[in-house]
Scaffold this motif. Structure first.
Motif, PDB file in Angstrom:
ATOM      1  N   UNK A 149      38.337  30.716  57.247  1.00 22.96           N
ATOM      2  CA  UNK A 149      39.580  30.748  56.473  1.00 22.96           C
ATOM      3  C   UNK A 149      39.338  30.328  55.028  1.00 22.96           C
ATOM      4  N   UNK A 150      38.578  29.232  54.862  1.00 18.39           N
ATOM      5  CA  UNK A 150      38.252  28.725  53.535  1.00 18.39           C
ATOM      6  C   UNK A 150      37.425  29.743  52.758  1.00 18.39           C
ATOM      7  N   UNK A 151      36.493  30.336  53.475  1.00 18.99           N
ATOM      8  CA  UNK A 151      35.636  31.364  52.854  1.00 18.99           C
ATOM      9  C   UNK A 151      36.470  32.531  52.382  1.00 18.99           C
ATOM     10  N   UNK A 152      37.466  32.962  53.164  1.00 19.79           N
ATOM     11  CA  UNK A 152      38.320  34.091  52.786  1.00 19.79           C
ATOM     12  C   UNK A 152      39.131  33.752  51.545  1.00 19.79           C
ATOM     13  N   UNK A 153      39.734  32.558  51.563  1.00 21.78           N
ATOM     14  CA  UNK A 153      40.545  32.130  50.404  1.00 21.78           C
ATOM     15  C   UNK A 153      39.686  32.086  49.144  1.00 21.78           C
ATOM     16  N   UNK A 154      38.525  31.510  49.267  1.00 25.70           N
ATOM     17  CA  UNK A 154      37.616  31.390  48.129  1.00 25.70           C
ATOM     18  C   UNK A 154      37.214  32.765  47.601  1.00 25.70           C
ATOM     19  N   UNK A 155      36.932  33.684  48.500  1.00 28.62           N
ATOM     20  CA  UNK A 155      36.503  35.019  48.099  1.00 28.62           C
ATOM     21  C   UNK A 155      37.634  35.771  47.385  1.00 28.62           C
ATOM     22  N   UNK A 156      38.839  35.655  47.992  1.00 27.66           N
ATOM     23  CA  UNK A 156      40.003  36.327  47.376  1.00 27.66           C
ATOM     24  C   UNK A 156      40.258  35.759  45.982  1.00 27.66           C
ATOM     25  N   UNK A 157      40.182  34.444  45.888  1.00 29.36           N
ATOM     26  CA  UNK A 157      40.392  33.786  44.584  1.00 29.36           C
ATOM     27  C   UNK A 157      39.355  34.253  43.560  1.00 29.36           C
ATOM     28  N   UNK A 158      38.091  34.334  43.992  1.00 30.14           N
ATOM     29  CA  UNK A 158      37.001  34.789  43.108  1.00 30.14           C
ATOM     30  C   UNK A 158      37.234  36.226  42.677  1.00 30.14           C
ATOM     31  N   UNK A 159      37.681  37.041  43.626  1.00 35.73           N
ATOM     32  CA  UNK A 159      37.924  38.457  43.327  1.00 35.73           C
ATOM     33  C   UNK A 159      39.049  38.617  42.314  1.00 35.73           C
ATOM     34  N   UNK A 160      40.154  37.850  42.543  1.00 30.40           N
ATOM     35  CA  UNK A 160      41.291  37.923  41.604  1.00 30.40           C
ATOM     36  C   UNK A 160      40.865  37.434  40.210  1.00 30.40           C
ATOM     37  N   UNK A 161      40.075  36.348  40.210  1.00 27.35           N
ATOM     38  CA  UNK A 161      39.608  35.803  38.923  1.00 27.35           C
ATOM     39  C   UNK A 161      38.763  36.845  38.193  1.00 27.35           C
ATOM     40  N   UNK A 162      37.882  37.496  38.916  1.00 26.00           N
ATOM     41  CA  UNK A 162      37.000  38.497  38.302  1.00 26.00           C
ATOM     42  C   UNK A 162      37.822  39.634  37.696  1.00 26.00           C
ATOM     43  N   UNK A 163      38.817  40.109  38.458  1.00 25.72           N
ATOM     44  CA  UNK A 163      39.669  41.202  37.949  1.00 25.72           C
ATOM     45  C   UNK A 163      40.460  40.734  36.721  1.00 25.72           C
ATOM     46  N   UNK A 164      40.983  39.493  36.806  1.00 24.51           N
ATOM     47  CA  UNK A 164      41.777  38.946  35.695  1.00 24.51           C
ATOM     48  C   UNK A 164      40.959  38.800  34.431  1.00 24.51           C
ATOM     49  N   UNK A 165      39.755  38.219  34.563  1.00 20.45           N
ATOM     50  CA  UNK A 165      38.883  38.023  33.385  1.00 20.45           C
ATOM     51  C   UNK A 165      38.520  39.371  32.774  1.00 20.45           C
ATOM     52  N   UNK A 166      38.206  40.333  33.618  1.00 20.59           N
ATOM     53  CA  UNK A 166      37.823  41.663  33.145  1.00 20.59           C
ATOM     54  C   UNK A 166      38.974  42.337  32.381  1.00 20.59           C
ATOM     55  N   UNK A 167      40.170  42.218  33.008  1.00 23.07           N
ATOM     56  CA  UNK A 167      41.345  42.848  32.386  1.00 23.07           C
ATOM     57  C   UNK A 167      41.679  42.191  31.048  1.00 23.07           C
ATOM     58  N   UNK A 168      41.594  40.850  31.004  1.00 19.65           N
ATOM     59  CA  UNK A 168      41.919  40.128  29.777  1.00 19.65           C
ATOM     60  C   UNK A 168      40.893  40.440  28.675  1.00 19.65           C
ATOM     61  N   UNK A 169      39.639  40.591  29.113  1.00 15.36           N
ATOM     62  CA  UNK A 169      38.573  40.937  28.168  1.00 15.36           C
ATOM     63  C   UNK A 169      38.872  42.277  27.504  1.00 15.36           C
ATOM     64  N   UNK A 170      39.275  43.239  28.323  1.00 13.07           N
ATOM     65  CA  UNK A 170      39.590  44.570  27.786  1.00 13.07           C
ATOM     66  C   UNK A 170      40.799  44.514  26.861  1.00 13.07           C
ATOM     67  N   UNK A 171      41.791  43.694  27.246  1.00 10.90           N
ATOM     68  CA  UNK A 171      42.996  43.539  26.417  1.00 10.90           C
ATOM     69  C   UNK A 171      42.635  42.965  25.033  1.00 10.90           C
ATOM     70  N   UNK A 172      41.757  41.896  25.064  1.00 13.28           N
ATOM     71  CA  UNK A 172      41.348  41.276  23.791  1.00 13.28           C
ATOM     72  C   UNK A 172      40.581  42.266  22.924  1.00 13.28           C
ATOM     73  N   UNK A 173      39.696  43.021  23.527  1.00 15.43           N
ATOM     74  CA  UNK A 173      38.914  44.015  22.767  1.00 15.43           C
ATOM     75  C   UNK A 173      39.841  45.027  22.098  1.00 15.43           C
TER      76      UNK A 173
END
Lengths: 203, 182
Positions: free
Chosen positions: A1-25
């Motif tokens: 369960x912890x592993x799933x939560x951590x993975x989902x959180x990491x995945x959302x963070x990765x998508x968010x950082x990527x999207x924000x990076x593109x927005x800033x560019x």
């Protein structure tokens, strides 16, 4: 369960950082365009011309505030020089900023008493400072020759002084008859003795 | 296999963080700083536009004659030959002819090329030295005319010797300084 939560959180963070990076560019790219447009709208050539005009105005203010009028000194010298004394050689040197103006003159007078009186007159005038008579000698005509070194107050030769209410030269005072014997006609003249040989009594 | 799944997800999460999230986050921080700098620059450009517009309005309100006078007081460049010709013309009004003219641009303030920002002036000085022969009254008239000329001329040194001259004529050595914009 912890592993799933951590993975989902990491995945959302990765998508968010990527999207924000593109927005800033994209945002930076738009701002670059806006800045370029603003720079062109400022008209650099016009700004350069205005800046040069500003330099011209400040330069003119500074130059005019220090602009010298040597005739003020000659007028003062005319009014203070005794008739029985004349100056022969003259040199004036002014420093860059007119802070120190040095005058050196050689001259001749009828007698030592005249020189003493002239020295007193100069020393009492605030526009002439550190006046120093020296190298006294008697020439072939029996006149006393001397060298005078003095400094001038910078305000004396300021051109803008001519526009002030006060007269450019110190008012002529009555001859100092009470303090020095003036019976031999020693008096100040309205005409110049500086370089004017015709006004010497000894000629 | 089922018991290894959480461990695998944790390892994947850590791997994702170090290989993707962290480098991109650092890049985001850099881009964010850059974006702020552009934002500041845009604000400043707007302020600059307002200042420029005000200055332009002020400049345009100056009478053309005053601007022309300013151009004479501090010209863009100095034509030494023309200036000497102008001085000679002024001198000529008092029967004076200038000779032995020497023109030198003032470089004394900065012999090593080192500029002190506080002392940096937006104008240059040029020294002109010459000689002339004249009576004392004409000297004072000539000096008076120079003092009032629109091209500002400051006398830096003056010397003369009366000697045994005839006709009250003396030879004067004079050094003047005039100015132009850098």
């Amino acid at each position: 369960m912890l592993g799933s939560i951590l993975f989902v959180f990491a995945l959302i963070s990765a998508i968010g950082v990527f999207a924000y990076e593109k927005y800033l560019e994209s945002s930076i790219s738009k701002k670059q365009s806006s800045l370029e447009s603003a720079r062109e709208a400022l008209n650099p050539e016009l700004v350069k011309e205005l800046s040069r005009s500003n330099s011209r105005i400040t330069s003119a203010q500074e130059i005019l505030s220090r602009h010298s009028a040597l005739t003020n000194f000659f007028s003062l010298l005319n009014s203070l020089t005794l008739q029985s004394l004349r100056f022969t050689d003259f040199s004036l040197i002014s420093q860059e900023t007119n802070e120190r103006i040095t005058v050196k003159m050689t001259g001749e007078a009828r007698d030592y008493k005249t020189i003493a009186l002239q020295s007193k007159i100069f020393s009492e005038n605030p526009s002439i400072t550190n006046s120093n008579f020296f190298d006294f000698s008697v020439n072939e005509d029996g006149n006393v020759t001397f060298v005078l070194e003095a400094q001038l107050a910078p305000q004396l030769i300021l051109f803008e002084r001519n526009f002030e209410a006060a007269p450019a030269t110190a008012p002529i005072q009555e001859p100092l008859q009470n303090e020095t014997d003036n019976s031999d006609g020693v008096e100040r003249q309205g005409e110049s003795n500086a370089g004017d040989q015709n006004n010497t009594n000894n000629q | 296999m089922r018991s290894l799944m959480p461990l695998l997800l944790i390892v994947l999460s850590i791997g994702l963080f170090y290989t993707f999230i962290s480098p991109h986050y650092e890049n985001v921080q850099m881009l964010s700083t850059q974006a702020n700098q552009y934002e500041d620059a845009l604000k400043k450009s707007e302020e600059l536009r307002v200042v420029r517009d005000n200055l332009l309005t002020e400049y345009n309100s100056l009478p053309r004659a005053d601007i022309d006078r300013l151009m004479r007081i501090v010209p863009d460049s100095l034509d030494g030959v023309k200036l000497v010709a102008d001085i000679d013309a002024v001198a000529g009004r008092h029967g004076i002819t200038v000779s032995e003219v020497k023109i030198s641009e003032d470089t004394s303030s900065n012999p090593q090329g080192i500029v002190n920002v506080a002392d940096a002036k937006p104008y240059l000085s040029t020294s002109i030295a010459f000689k002339f022969t004249s009576t004392y009254p004409n000297l004072t008239k000539f000096l008076g005319d120079l003092e009032k000329s629109l091209q500002v001329v400051d006398v830096k040194s003056l010397s003369f010797t009366s000697g045994k001259s005839k006709n009250d004529l003396y030879t004067y050595d004079i050094a003047i300084q005039t100015y132009n914009l850098k």
